[in-house]
Design a protein around this motif. Sequence first.
Motif, PDB file in Angstrom:
ATOM      1  N   GLY A  58       4.919  93.933 -79.870  1.00 30.95           N
ATOM      2  CA  GLY A  58       5.722  94.397 -78.739  1.00 30.95           C
ATOM      3  C   GLY A  58       7.136  94.794 -79.109  1.00 30.95           C
ATOM      4  N   LYS A  59       7.485  94.699 -80.381  1.00 32.87           N
ATOM      5  CA  LYS A  59       8.847  95.072 -80.787  1.00 32.87           C
ATOM      6  C   LYS A  59       9.142  96.536 -80.467  1.00 32.87           C
ATOM      7  CE  LYS A  59       9.490  91.607 -84.330  1.00 32.87           C
ATOM      8  NZ  LYS A  59       9.690  91.310 -85.748  1.00 32.87           N
ATOM      9  N   ALA A  60       8.150  97.405 -80.662  1.00 34.18           N
ATOM     10  CA  ALA A  60       8.353  98.832 -80.385  1.00 34.18           C
ATOM     11  C   ALA A  60       8.637  99.063 -78.906  1.00 34.18           C
ATOM     12  CB  ALA A  60       7.140  99.647 -80.826  1.00 34.18           C
ATOM     13  N   ILE A  61       7.922  98.349 -78.055  1.00 29.08           N
ATOM     14  CA  ILE A  61       8.144  98.493 -76.602  1.00 29.08           C
ATOM     15  C   ILE A  61       9.513  97.960 -76.226  1.00 29.08           C
ATOM     16  CG2 ILE A  61       7.400  97.611 -74.340  1.00 29.08           C
ATOM     17  CD1 ILE A  61       5.764  99.976 -75.409  1.00 29.08           C
ATOM     18  N   ALA A  62       9.883  96.822 -76.783  1.00 29.39           N
ATOM     19  CA  ALA A  62      11.204  96.250 -76.496  1.00 29.39           C
ATOM     20  C   ALA A  62      12.310  97.194 -76.962  1.00 29.39           C
ATOM     21  CB  ALA A  62      11.344  94.887 -77.151  1.00 29.39           C
ATOM     22  N   ILE A  63      12.114  97.804 -78.126  1.00 30.61           N
ATOM     23  CA  ILE A  63      13.108  98.758 -78.645  1.00 30.61           C
ATOM     24  C   ILE A  63      13.164  99.999 -77.754  1.00 30.61           C
ATOM     25  CG2 ILE A  63      13.609 100.335 -80.560  1.00 30.61           C
ATOM     26  CD1 ILE A  63      12.573  98.067 -82.432  1.00 30.61           C
ATOM     27  N   LEU A  64      11.996 100.516 -77.375  1.00 27.93           N
ATOM     28  CA  LEU A  64      11.960 101.681 -76.481  1.00 27.93           C
ATOM     29  C   LEU A  64      12.661 101.365 -75.166  1.00 27.93           C
ATOM     30  CD1 LEU A  64      10.994 104.540 -75.686  1.00 27.93           C
ATOM     31  CD2 LEU A  64       8.863 103.470 -74.888  1.00 27.93           C
ATOM     32  N   ASP A  65      12.370 100.206 -74.608  1.00 28.59           N
ATOM     33  CA  ASP A  65      12.978  99.804 -73.339  1.00 28.59           C
ATOM     34  C   ASP A  65      14.499  99.745 -73.469  1.00 28.59           C
ATOM     35  OD1 ASP A  65      12.710  98.792 -70.586  1.00 28.59           O
ATOM     36  OD2 ASP A  65      13.426  96.903 -71.424  1.00 28.59           O
ATOM     37  N   THR A  66      14.975  99.099 -74.506  1.00 33.26           N
ATOM     38  CA  THR A  66      16.418  98.972 -74.722  1.00 33.26           C
ATOM     39  C   THR A  66      17.065 100.324 -75.002  1.00 33.26           C
ATOM     40  OG1 THR A  66      16.139  96.726 -75.565  1.00 33.26           O
ATOM     41  CG2 THR A  66      18.187  97.851 -76.144  1.00 33.26           C
ATOM     42  N   CYS A  67      16.446 101.112 -75.867  1.00 32.84           N
ATOM     43  CA  CYS A  67      17.031 102.412 -76.226  1.00 32.84           C
ATOM     44  C   CYS A  67      17.041 103.377 -75.049  1.00 32.84           C
ATOM     45  CB  CYS A  67      16.275 103.028 -77.409  1.00 32.84           C
ATOM     46  SG  CYS A  67      16.611 102.197 -78.969  1.00 32.84           S
ATOM     47  N   PHE A 120       7.660 103.953 -68.680  1.00 39.94           N
ATOM     48  CA  PHE A 120       6.549 103.640 -69.581  1.00 39.94           C
ATOM     49  C   PHE A 120       6.750 102.275 -70.227  1.00 39.94           C
ATOM     50  CE2 PHE A 120       4.810 103.483 -73.865  1.00 39.94           C
ATOM     51  CZ  PHE A 120       3.463 103.629 -73.576  1.00 39.94           C
ATOM     52  N   SER A 121       7.944 102.004 -70.697  1.00 42.54           N
ATOM     53  CA  SER A 121       8.190 100.726 -71.377  1.00 42.54           C
ATOM     54  C   SER A 121       8.019  99.537 -70.436  1.00 42.54           C
ATOM     55  CB  SER A 121       9.580 100.701 -72.016  1.00 42.54           C
ATOM     56  OG  SER A 121      10.611 100.646 -71.046  1.00 42.54           O
ATOM     57  N   ARG A 122       8.368  99.698 -69.172  1.00 46.05           N
ATOM     58  CA  ARG A 122       8.238  98.588 -68.211  1.00 46.05           C
ATOM     59  C   ARG A 122       6.770  98.299 -67.900  1.00 46.05           C
ATOM     60  NH1 ARG A 122      12.532  95.906 -68.796  1.00 46.05           N
ATOM     61  NH2 ARG A 122      12.329  94.924 -66.774  1.00 46.05           N
ATOM     62  N   VAL A 123       5.954  99.360 -67.858  1.00 50.32           N
ATOM     63  CA  VAL A 123       4.516  99.174 -67.625  1.00 50.32           C
ATOM     64  C   VAL A 123       3.857  98.629 -68.894  1.00 50.32           C
ATOM     65  CG1 VAL A 123       2.318 100.348 -67.144  1.00 50.32           C
ATOM     66  CG2 VAL A 123       4.361 100.913 -65.814  1.00 50.32           C
ATOM     67  N   ALA A 124       4.122  99.276 -70.030  1.00 51.52           N
ATOM     68  CA  ALA A 124       3.524  98.825 -71.299  1.00 51.52           C
ATOM     69  C   ALA A 124       3.997  97.431 -71.661  1.00 51.52           C
ATOM     70  CB  ALA A 124       3.871  99.804 -72.421  1.00 51.52           C
ATOM     71  N   GLY A 162       4.367  95.074 -69.585  1.00 49.12           N
ATOM     72  CA  GLY A 162       3.688  94.098 -68.727  1.00 49.12           C
ATOM     73  C   GLY A 162       4.521  93.491 -67.627  1.00 49.12           C
ATOM     74  N   VAL A 163       5.677  94.086 -67.328  1.00 49.60           N
ATOM     75  CA  VAL A 163       6.546  93.507 -66.296  1.00 49.60           C
ATOM     76  C   VAL A 163       6.504  94.272 -64.973  1.00 49.60           C
ATOM     77  CG1 VAL A 163       8.055  92.333 -67.929  1.00 49.60           C
ATOM     78  CG2 VAL A 163       8.610  94.660 -67.216  1.00 49.60           C
ATOM     79  N   HIS A 164       5.841  95.445 -64.980  1.00 51.41           N
ATOM     80  CA  HIS A 164       5.678  96.227 -63.752  1.00 51.41           C
ATOM     81  C   HIS A 164       4.329  96.929 -63.759  1.00 51.41           C
ATOM     82  CE1 HIS A 164       9.639  95.828 -61.998  1.00 51.41           C
ATOM     83  NE2 HIS A 164      10.167  96.028 -63.195  1.00 51.41           N
ATOM     84  N   TYR A 165       3.818  97.161 -62.573  1.00 53.15           N
ATOM     85  CA  TYR A 165       2.623  97.986 -62.403  1.00 53.15           C
ATOM     86  C   TYR A 165       3.033  99.454 -62.434  1.00 53.15           C
ATOM     87  CZ  TYR A 165       0.236  93.789 -60.690  1.00 53.15           C
ATOM     88  OH  TYR A 165      -0.312  92.549 -60.565  1.00 53.15           O
ATOM     89  N   VAL A 166       2.085 100.330 -62.717  1.00 55.96           N
ATOM     90  CA  VAL A 166       2.336 101.768 -62.667  1.00 55.96           C
ATOM     91  C   VAL A 166       2.853 102.142 -61.275  1.00 55.96           C
ATOM     92  CG1 VAL A 166       1.259 104.056 -62.777  1.00 55.96           C
ATOM     93  CG2 VAL A 166       0.627 102.306 -64.457  1.00 55.96           C
ATOM     94  N   SER A 167       2.256 101.580 -60.250  1.00 51.51           N
ATOM     95  CA  SER A 167       2.671 101.907 -58.876  1.00 51.51           C
ATOM     96  C   SER A 167       4.116 101.483 -58.599  1.00 51.51           C
ATOM     97  CB  SER A 167       1.722 101.273 -57.857  1.00 51.51           C
ATOM     98  OG  SER A 167       1.655  99.875 -58.046  1.00 51.51           O
TER      99      SER A 167
END
Length: 160
Positions: free
Chosen positions: A18-27, A131-135, A137-142
């Motif tokens: 999940g490091k890539a997702i965390a980095i994407l989210d932060t960036c 995308f990062s919030r859904v991937a 696992g903290v939010h639904y797509v909706s």
Amino acid sequence: MKDYKSFYNSMRAHFGSGKAIAILDTCATSTVALSYLVFLCTQAAQRPRDLPKAMLVPACGLVFATILRKTISRPRPYETHDIKPLIRKEQRGESCPSRHVFSAAIIAFTVLHYVPKAGFAMLVASLAVAFSRVAGGVHYVSDTIASFLLAGIWSLLLFL
């Protein structure tokens, strides 16, 4: 989504720890925030009369979105499904609308109103936030779709 756990686990399989997702989210989040700061400085220097509206539309929208999410208080995916989110989060409820996505989108729509090319680039960054919030696992797509729609409607109402 009826089989959310399978959907999430198949998405999660592509991201390992999940490091890539965390980095994407932060960036992505930081890109929108820093771009907005540059935009506000530019507005202050070049179009100071527009500065209050450029600040108030996102700020008031964020207050509205925060009240709305407290009212709805939708459980987060990790609360209702047996999943381990890639983005660390302990919060319960308040999943919809996503404040991260709403903030990024309303800022992008605000900038789009004044500087279309920059606003469009920020919309792309806000999609990365979604995308990062859904991937993560903290939010639904909706949740993220609702956040974009809400930000779009808010900006249309206040900029017309």
